[in-house]
Each structure stands twice: as structure tokens, then as C-alpha cells.
Design a protein around this motif. Structure first.
Motif, PDB file in Angstrom:
ATOM      1  N   SER A 119       0.805  -1.253   0.187  1.00  7.38           N
ATOM      2  CA  SER A 119       0.067  -0.032  -0.033  1.00  7.38           C
ATOM      3  C   SER A 119       0.896   1.381   0.095  1.00  7.38           C
ATOM      4  O   SER A 119       0.332   2.333  -0.324  1.00  7.38           O
ATOM      5  N   ASN A 120       2.274   1.123   0.277  1.00  6.74           N
ATOM      6  CA  ASN A 120       3.243   2.278   0.103  1.00  6.74           C
ATOM      7  C   ASN A 120       2.550   3.364   1.238  1.00  6.74           C
ATOM      8  O   ASN A 120       2.663   4.597   0.744  1.00  6.74           O
ATOM      9  N   ASP A 121       2.316   2.833   2.339  1.00  3.01           N
ATOM     10  CA  ASP A 121       1.697   3.863   3.273  1.00  3.01           C
ATOM     11  C   ASP A 121       0.683   5.049   2.713  1.00  3.01           C
ATOM     12  O   ASP A 121       0.793   6.301   3.197  1.00  3.01           O
ATOM     13  N   ASN A 122       0.044   4.354   1.862  1.00  3.09           N
ATOM     14  CA  ASN A 122      -1.010   5.288   1.186  1.00  3.09           C
ATOM     15  C   ASN A 122      -0.614   6.351   0.598  1.00  3.09           C
ATOM     16  O   ASN A 122      -1.377   7.471   0.370  1.00  3.09           O
ATOM     17  N   GLU A 123       0.548   6.483   0.188  1.00  2.00           N
ATOM     18  CA  GLU A 123       1.009   7.696  -0.688  1.00  2.00           C
ATOM     19  C   GLU A 123       1.316   7.116  -1.913  1.00  2.00           C
ATOM     20  O   GLU A 123       1.276   5.951  -2.311  1.00  2.00           O
ATOM     21  N   PRO A 124       1.432   8.376  -3.102  1.00  2.00           N
ATOM     22  CA  PRO A 124       1.527   7.677  -4.464  1.00  2.00           C
ATOM     23  C   PRO A 124       2.882   6.749  -4.752  1.00  2.00           C
ATOM     24  O   PRO A 124       3.803   7.273  -4.008  1.00  2.00           O
ATOM     25  N   PHE A 125       2.760   5.852  -5.579  1.00  2.00           N
ATOM     26  CA  PHE A 125       3.883   5.078  -6.122  1.00  2.00           C
ATOM     27  C   PHE A 125       3.933   4.698  -7.394  1.00  2.00           C
ATOM     28  O   PHE A 125       2.845   4.841  -8.111  1.00  2.00           O
ATOM     29  N   LEU A 126       5.104   4.300  -7.713  1.00  2.00           N
ATOM     30  CA  LEU A 126       5.035   3.575  -9.230  1.00  2.00           C
ATOM     31  C   LEU A 126       5.260   2.277  -9.169  1.00  2.00           C
ATOM     32  O   LEU A 126       5.988   1.655  -8.376  1.00  2.00           O
ATOM     33  N   TYR A 127       4.648   1.530 -10.145  1.00  2.00           N
ATOM     34  CA  TYR A 127       4.439   0.074 -10.284  1.00  2.00           C
ATOM     35  C   TYR A 127       4.992  -0.166 -11.716  1.00  2.00           C
ATOM     36  O   TYR A 127       4.260   0.402 -12.641  1.00  2.00           O
ATOM     37  N   SER A 128       5.589  -1.408 -11.922  1.00  2.00           N
ATOM     38  CA  SER A 128       5.873  -1.793 -13.243  1.00  2.00           C
ATOM     39  C   SER A 128       4.733  -2.133 -14.107  1.00  2.00           C
ATOM     40  O   SER A 128       4.774  -2.146 -15.410  1.00  2.00           O
ATOM     41  N   LEU A 129       3.529  -2.650 -13.471  1.00  2.00           N
ATOM     42  CA  LEU A 129       2.407  -2.947 -14.068  1.00  2.00           C
ATOM     43  C   LEU A 129       1.360  -2.027 -14.306  1.00  2.00           C
ATOM     44  O   LEU A 129       1.020  -1.155 -13.345  1.00  2.00           O
ATOM     45  N   LEU A 130       0.858  -1.813 -15.397  1.00  2.00           N
ATOM     46  CA  LEU A 130      -0.142  -0.787 -15.600  1.00  2.00           C
ATOM     47  C   LEU A 130      -1.577  -1.337 -14.843  1.00  2.00           C
ATOM     48  O   LEU A 130      -1.805  -2.324 -14.586  1.00  2.00           O
ATOM     49  N   GLY A 131      -2.129  -0.508 -14.504  1.00  2.00           N
ATOM     50  CA  GLY A 131      -3.653  -0.788 -14.129  1.00  2.00           C
ATOM     51  C   GLY A 131      -4.654  -0.058 -15.157  1.00  2.00           C
ATOM     52  O   GLY A 131      -4.942   1.012 -15.197  1.00  2.00           O
ATOM     53  N   SER A 132      -5.504  -1.128 -15.952  1.00  2.00           N
ATOM     54  CA  SER A 132      -6.408  -0.784 -16.855  1.00  2.00           C
ATOM     55  C   SER A 132      -7.863  -0.337 -16.311  1.00  2.00           C
ATOM     56  O   SER A 132      -8.653   0.128 -17.129  1.00  2.00           O
ATOM     57  N   ILE A 133      -8.026  -0.628 -14.891  1.00  2.00           N
ATOM     58  CA  ILE A 133      -9.376  -0.139 -14.477  1.00  2.00           C
ATOM     59  C   ILE A 133      -9.526   1.220 -14.158  1.00  2.00           C
ATOM     60  O   ILE A 133      -9.415   1.407 -12.970  1.00  2.00           O
ATOM     61  N   GLY A 134      -9.573   2.041 -15.124  1.00  2.00           N
ATOM     62  CA  GLY A 134      -9.490   3.436 -14.691  1.00  2.00           C
ATOM     63  C   GLY A 134      -8.124   3.851 -15.077  1.00  2.00           C
ATOM     64  O   GLY A 134      -7.382   4.286 -14.179  1.00  2.00           O
ATOM     65  N   PHE A 135      -7.542   3.990 -16.413  1.00  2.00           N
ATOM     66  CA  PHE A 135      -6.217   4.283 -16.771  1.00  2.00           C
ATOM     67  C   PHE A 135      -6.187   5.757 -17.418  1.00  2.00           C
ATOM     68  O   PHE A 135      -7.131   5.800 -18.621  1.00  2.00           O
ATOM     69  N   ALA A 136      -5.705   6.820 -17.103  1.00  3.27           N
ATOM     70  CA  ALA A 136      -5.414   7.826 -17.533  1.00  3.27           C
ATOM     71  C   ALA A 136      -3.675   7.885 -18.412  1.00  3.27           C
ATOM     72  O   ALA A 136      -2.889   8.045 -17.501  1.00  3.27           O
ATOM     73  N   PRO A 137      -3.679   7.912 -19.709  1.00  2.00           N
ATOM     74  CA  PRO A 137      -2.298   7.705 -20.141  1.00  2.00           C
ATOM     75  C   PRO A 137      -1.669   9.268 -20.179  1.00  2.00           C
ATOM     76  O   PRO A 137      -2.070  10.224 -20.098  1.00  2.00           O
ATOM     77  N   ASN A 138      -0.370   8.956 -20.089  1.00  2.00           N
ATOM     78  CA  ASN A 138       0.640  10.275 -20.336  1.00  2.00           C
ATOM     79  C   ASN A 138       0.580  10.594 -22.036  1.00  2.00           C
ATOM     80  O   ASN A 138       0.768   9.326 -22.870  1.00  2.00           O
ATOM     81  N   ALA A 139       0.271  11.606 -22.148  1.00  2.00           N
ATOM     82  CA  ALA A 139      -0.070  11.795 -23.735  1.00  2.00           C
ATOM     83  C   ALA A 139       1.086  11.507 -24.612  1.00  2.00           C
ATOM     84  O   ALA A 139       0.714  11.014 -25.753  1.00  2.00           O
ATOM     85  N   ARG A 140       2.409  11.922 -24.196  1.00  2.00           N
ATOM     86  CA  ARG A 140       3.424  11.516 -25.176  1.00  2.00           C
ATOM     87  C   ARG A 140       3.719  10.143 -25.267  1.00  2.00           C
ATOM     88  O   ARG A 140       3.802   9.857 -26.431  1.00  2.00           O
ATOM     89  N   VAL A 141       3.467   9.509 -24.104  1.00  2.00           N
ATOM     90  CA  VAL A 141       3.864   8.076 -24.276  1.00  2.00           C
ATOM     91  C   VAL A 141       2.674   7.371 -24.935  1.00  2.00           C
ATOM     92  O   VAL A 141       2.883   6.567 -25.883  1.00  2.00           O
ATOM     93  N   TRP A 142       1.571   7.665 -24.963  1.00  2.00           N
ATOM     94  CA  TRP A 142       0.425   7.001 -25.540  1.00  2.00           C
ATOM     95  C   TRP A 142       0.496   7.241 -26.998  1.00  2.00           C
ATOM     96  O   TRP A 142       0.371   6.385 -27.698  1.00  2.00           O
ATOM     97  N   THR A 143       0.644   8.415 -27.383  1.00  2.00           N
ATOM     98  CA  THR A 143       0.826   8.647 -28.689  1.00  2.00           C
ATOM     99  C   THR A 143       1.831   7.911 -29.412  1.00  2.00           C
ATOM    100  O   THR A 143       1.765   7.153 -30.216  1.00  2.00           O
ATOM    101  N   GLU A 144       3.159   7.835 -28.805  1.00  2.00           N
ATOM    102  CA  GLU A 144       4.129   6.892 -29.242  1.00  2.00           C
ATOM    103  C   GLU A 144       4.049   5.368 -29.095  1.00  2.00           C
ATOM    104  O   GLU A 144       4.183   4.628 -29.895  1.00  2.00           O
ATOM    105  N   PHE A 145       3.331   5.095 -28.096  1.00  2.00           N
ATOM    106  CA  PHE A 145       2.694   3.559 -27.922  1.00  2.00           C
ATOM    107  C   PHE A 145       1.858   3.365 -29.053  1.00  2.00           C
ATOM    108  O   PHE A 145       1.995   2.185 -29.764  1.00  2.00           O
TER     109      PHE A 145
END
Length: 662
Positions: free
Chosen positions: A208-234
């Protein structure tokens, strides 16, 4: 006559006075009109500025015929505690309605009607219907194409429900990290999947990372907001990957097993997992303090991923108050790998080294340095001829590149051997060093990024041409005849060399990556074996690697042409293109393009020109009935819309009079 002249003069003066008066009135009116026009123009410009200042946020909902699910999702989006009005943003809603595989259904038409009649006070509503059945993968890949790098959106499947603070969190995360190159996107999901299969190297759950924001190698598709630059290149990459049927499995992940096992048209996430992995990207999360709650809830209703009956309950409960959300500086956020292990990013000292001795053309220097510095800000050094032009030194200073002046009187072949002494001298204090040819190389990405997916136990990385020893093709005979000289005319040894070289791809010595200490061993092999053009440095490297002359052969990795950090294009090599970028054979841009001057890189690539997909069409059978026949059809470009306005669909179904029917 005098009297008439006097009367004419008096009349003329009166007329002139009237004209002056009229002109004055016209001028005053013109000034008033001009002032009014200026005022209107100012109001218009102010209004335009206000309109431009309002950021658009797009909510894309993927749906087909689950109307009750869709209504539940939209109801959660309209909760008053979402507080869209606080953000001075226009929240636009887009429904992307897939078409059923078989005939249209009443539930599908009812859903289309409902979306068209929805009242949404926060922005525009757009209802689009697929021209043919898309499947979940293509629905995601056509969900959103950003206009620029500041665009914001969230993509939702219709069996998702959101907690009221969702927009506050997503918008805040966008403000903090939308331009961070390592963040692929933001997820509202309370991710519980740890995809690494090796249980000895993984945790059982995502912390839970002490309920603070964290980064994880796996995406979460249940409510996903892409980074615009990354999404365009993807999207550009995924079009190439699908066209060329790229294997996007990642070793050791259970998601790769799912991708191999199930209908690939129902799974887009494995392509994004592969793309994130090879680009060193992470997905941002934040879990509420109560571990039974989440920002997005998943109802897992019957559809492409769930065939059984719905469980009738959501994956989590809603959270109504996230408290005081703080988004730390990106350098202070914890990162977790596939096994939910805390990642301690290695602090590598890297050096990119190249020998520019003998070259005076400024365009070669500007191309090499400017493309390098666009993608890499680490240490770099050029070997230049003693007494180099002031313009060359100015470019070196401008691009923050070190240089060493070399007093060179050797031939080109001899200097290619001598340069390994410089490699040893300058590389030994660095963790990794890349020695790359100068004249015919340019950069498209970070040259050392590939190390993020390689084992630390590998000490030397090499790259090959698209030809093999034993083939009678250009390049091989010239190298093959060097073997005797390289063996110092010991024919027994020469035969041993030929045996271990046979059928191996020709290694190119113009691009070598290794740990600092390995270059001393390479220097020893090259300087003891190579003899100018009769036994080149390149041939010595091939013998040293393939005939196991290195102290630890298992620590060497040889990339086949079209893979790895350096793509060497000479001798009939294969490559792909995405836009103007040269790509490896997995469609990812080649970090370094080598020997590109041997080809016309403005021409279409030799691969990937004819993208087709297999589809089944009904072919009538004499006497009635039909059979399904496999046909190849052009793969639709990601830039082409597969949708039509919902109103067109209803007009086709019912005619004009019933379009607005409930």
C-alpha cells in the motif's frame, strides 16, 4: 454681374460650411464606430483567451450493450462530490459503442438512444458507434489520440465505477507528472496482481506504500489515464507491432501466458506491458488507507474477459475522502518491479566514446553531437586529431562533450586497431562504456537505456550484420580470407577458427558496449592478432568472441541485427520504420543507427509495408446458405477512425423521425 458674383460667393461659403459640418459629423461617427469595433475586438480576444485557458479533459467510455452497467458508471461520474467546477476545465464525455459480432440487438439500440439523450452539464457529449465489431483490444487502441502533450483523458470500460475524489486525484497527478518521461500513465485501480511467476523473487501482494503515490511496473487498466506523449508513441508502435505480428511476451510474467493462451483481440494490455518494459516506464497509483476501498471499482461483468455470471458486487468499496493528497517530486517516489519489490535504481556511470580522428566535415560533428544530446545527457568523449579546427572545438564545448587530441599518422586500418588502446584508457573508470563509430552513426534514443532490461552479469554486448560466415554474399569472402593472417599463418589454428566461425553472424566492431574493465581484454585480443587490412580489428573481435578467447564467454551477449541498442544497416540488413524513425525488428526505435549512409533512409523500409489482418467473410453456396472463407484485409491505421456518429446508425435503423426516440 457684381451682384451675381457676390450672391454666388455667399452661396459657396454656405455650401462649404455645410460640407465642413457634415464632414465633422461623419468623422465623429466614424471614430465612434471605430471605437465600438475596437471594443468588440477586445471582448472577442478576451473571450478567446479565456476559452484557450480552459483545459479540456476527455472521459472515454468503452461500451456495447450493457446499459445498466453504463448507467451505473455515468451516475458515479455525475456525483456532486466530483466537484468538476473547481478546476476551470471542460469535461467532455465520449461514448465509444462497439458493434455486436452478429446482428444488432434491442439492448444495443437502447444503449445508443440513452447516450444520445444524456444531459451532461460539464462539457460536450459525443456518441460514436463502431462500423464493425472491434473487440476490446482495438477499442482501447482507438479510444484516444492526444492532440498535444498537454492533453488529458481517462479511458473506462463500462463495468467500472468511480469514487467521488477520482478527478481530484487524476488531475493533481497530471499536474505533477504529465511531462515526466518515466511515467506511462495514472491508474485509479487498487492493483492486486503481482505478475512475476517466480515466487522466490516476489511478494504476494502489491504494498500500500503507506497510502502515498507510488510507481509500479504493471499498468492498471481499471480506470487508466495515459501520459499523452507516451500514449501517442505507444499507438504508433503498436500499429507496427500488430502489422508485423511481434511477439510481445515478457519472460517470467503470467500476463504473457494469458496473452499466448487467450484471444489476442481481447487483450491490449500485453502490448503496453511490453512497451513499458523496454522503455523503462512505470504506472502511478495511490491506494486509500482503508484496504477495502479504491478510487475505481470493478464489477467484472460478463463480457470478453468474464464469461460466467456476474458476482453482483464490486471489487472494492468507494472512498469519499482521500485526505490531504500530496504528490512528491518524481525522484522521491518509491518504485516497485514486477515482483512488487522495491526498486533501487542503479547509479551507473556511463561513457559514450567515439573516434573522430581524420574527419573535418562540420556536418558530421553536428549530426553526431546534436542527436546524441537530444537523448543522452551523460558523459561523452570524442577522440579528435591534434590541432582540430576551432569550429569543431566550439561544437564540443556547446554540446558538453569531452575530447582528447590524438597525434595520428597511422593509416585508417591501423588506427582502427590503435583506437582500442584509447578505449581501455578512458573506459576503465566507468561502469559501462559504449564505443561507437563516428562518421556513419546517429542517435534516436538513450543509447544506454537497454541496460535496464539486461542482466548485470553480462559484461560485453556486441551487434552483428545480417550475414553469416559460410555464406557467399558481399562482405563474407573479404573477412574469410583474413583468417590465415589472423592465425599468424598457423593453418591448424586457422582451421579451428574457421570451425568456430562457421554459420555465425558477422560481428561489427563499430559498436561495442561493455563494463569498463572488459575493454582491456578486447585491446589485448585486437592488438595481438590484427594486422591492418590483412587481419582487421573486426575480424579479431569475431575470432575472440566466437572462439572463446575471452576469459568469461558466458558474460558476452551478441545481438542479432535488428535488435539491441545499435542497428547496423550495412550488408542487406532488415529494419522497420515508424514515421521517419528507423526501428528494430520489434518496431521499437533503434537507439543508434549505424551505417545508415549506405541506404536511402527516406525510402520505405524493406519490411512492414503491407499490413493485413485475417478475417472471415461469408461466401454464398449454390443452392443457398454460405461458408466462411478466410480473407486478408488491410489493417486499419490507428489514425483512421473506425466509428460513425450514433445519429447515423439510428437513422439507418429507423429513419429520421425516430432518431430521438427514448
Amino acid at each position: 454681374a457684381q451682384e451675381s458674383l457676390q450672391e454666388f460667393g455667399e452661396g459657396s461659403m454656405a455650401t462649404n460650411a455645410d460640407a465642413q459640418k457634415s464632414l465633422q459629423e461623419f468623422g465623429e461617427g466614424s471614430m465612434a464606430a471605430n471605437s465600438k469595433a475596437q471594443e468588440l475586438l477586445q471582448h472577442y480576444e478576451e473571450g478567446l483567451a479565456v476559452a484557450n485557458a480552459i483545459q479540456n479533459f476527455t472521459i472515454v467510455i468503452l461500451t456495447m450493450d450493457r446499459l445498466s452497467s453504463l448507467q451505473r458508471l455515468v451516475q458515479s461520474l455525475m456525483h456532486p462530490d466530483c466537484q468538476y467546477g473547481k478546476f476551470n476545465m471542460r469535461i467532455n464525455l465520449e461514448f465509444h459503442i462497439d458493434r455486436p459480432k452478429n446482428n444488432t440487438s434491442e439492448s444495443w439500440l437502447d444503449l445508443i438512444h440513452w447516450t444520445m439523450n444524456l444531459s451532461w452539464p460539464f462539457g460536450s457529449v459525443k456518441s460514436l458507434v463502431a462500423r464493425k465489431n472491434m473487440g476490446l483490444r482495438d477499442a482501447w487502441l482507438h479510444a484516444w489520440r492526444p492532440i498535444n502533450e498537454d492533453d488529458r483523458a481517462i479511458i473506462l470500460e463500462d463495468d467500472v465505477e468511480l469514487s467521488p475524489p477520482w478527478f481530484q486525484w487524476v488531475n493533481g497527478a497530471y499536474n505533477a507528472y504529465s511531462h515526466e518521461r518515466g511515467v506511462a500513465g495514472l491508474s485509479l485501480q487498487r492493483q492486486d496482481l503481482v505478475p512475476l511467476k517466480n515466487r522466490q523473487m516476489r511478494h504476494d501482494r502489491v504494498p500500500s506504500n503507506d497510502n502515498e503515490p507510488f510507481l509500479y511496473s504493471l499498468l492498471g487498466s481499471i480506470g487508466f489515464a495515459p501520459n499523452a506523449r507516451v500514449w501517442t508513441e505507444f499507438l504508433d508502435w503498436s500499429e507496427c507491432a500488430l502489422c508485423n505480428d511481434i511477439d510481445v511476451s515478457v519472460d517470467g510474467l503470467v500476463t504473457s501466458d494469458w496473452w499466448r493462451r487467450y484471444d489476442k483481440k481481447s487483450m491490449w494490455t500485453q502490448h503496453f506491458i511490453y512497451y513499458m518494459y523496454h522503455n523503462g516506464l512505470y504506472c502511478l497509483y495511490q491506494f486509500p488507507k482503508n484496504d477495502t476501498q479504491a478510487l475505481s471499482l470493478h464489477w467484472k461483468e460478463k463480457g470478453e474477459h468474464f464469461n460466467g455470471p456476474s458476482e453482483g458486487k464490486a471489487s472494492h468499496g468507494k472512498v469519499h475522502d482521500l485526505g490531504n493528497v500530496v504528490f512528491p517530486d518524481i525522484g522521491n517516489i518509491r518504485r516497485y518491479d514486477w515482483g512488487a519489490n522495491l526498486v533501487n535504481s542503479p547509479s551507473r556511470r556511463t561513457l559514450l566514446l567515439s573516434a573522430a580522428v581524420g574527419y573535418k566535415d562540420l556536418s558530421l560533428y553536428s549530426t553526431f553531437m546534436s542527436t546524441l544530446r537530444k537523448h543522452y545527457n551523460g558523459d561523452a568523449m570524442l577522440l579528435v586529431e591534434k590541432g582540430a579546427q576551432p569550429e569543431i572545438k566550439r561544437l564540443l564545448v556547446e554540446h558538453h562533450i569531452m575530447h582528447e587530441e590524438v597525434d595520428n599518422t597511422s593509416s585508417w586500418h591501423d588506427f582502427n586497431i590503435e583506437r582500442f588502446k584509447f578505449y581501455t584508457t578512458f573506459c576503465k573508470t566507468f561502469d559501462y562504456c559504449m564505443a561507437v563509430d563516428f562518421r556513419d552513426s546517429f542517435f534516436q534514443d538513450d543509447p544506454f537505456k537497454f541496460l535496464n532490461v539486461e542482466s548485470d552479469e553480462t559484461e560485453l554486448f556486441l551487434q552483428t550484420h545480417h550475414i553469416q560466415f559460410g555464406q557467399n554474399v558481399k562482405g563474407i569472402p573479404a573477412h574469410w580470407k583474413m583468417v590465415s593472417t589472423c592465425a599468424n599463418f598457423n593453418e591448424t589454428l586457422a582451421d579451428e577458427y574457421r570451425a568456430c566461425l562457421m554459420d555465425k553472424p558477422l560481428i561489427n566492431a563499430g559498436g561495442i558496449v561493455g563494463k569498463g574493465h572488459i575493454f582491456e581484454r578486447l585491446e589485448s585480443i585486437v592488438t595481438s592478432m590484427a594486422k591492418g587490412e590483412d587481419c582487421s580489428d573486426q575480424m579479431a573481435i569475431n575470432i575472440g568472441v566466437y572462439c572463446n578467447l575471452l576469459s568469461n564467454p558466458s558474460s558476452v551477449k551478441v545481438y542479432r541485427q535488428g535488435s539491441g541498442p545499435i542497428n547496423t544497416l550495412g550488408y542487406g540488413s532488415k529494419y522497420l520504420k515508424i514515421g521517419t524513425k528507423i526501428s528494430n525488428l520489434d518496431c521499437l526505435p533503434s537507439p543508434i543507427v549505424h551505417q545508415g549512409d549506405l541506404l536511402d533512409l527516406t525510402a520505405p523500409a524493406p519490411l512492414g509495408q503491407s499490413c493485413t489482418t485475417d478475417e472471415f467473410e461469408k461466401q454464398p453456396i449454390p443452392g443457398g446458405g454460405y461458408m466462411l472463407v478466410l480473407v486478408k484485409k488491410p489493417l486499419q491505421s490507428m489514425r483512421d477512425s473506425p466509428f460513425q456518429p450514433a445519429q447515423e446508425v439510428l437513422t439507418q435503423q429507423f429513419g429520421e423521425t425516430k432518431v430521438g426516440a427514448p
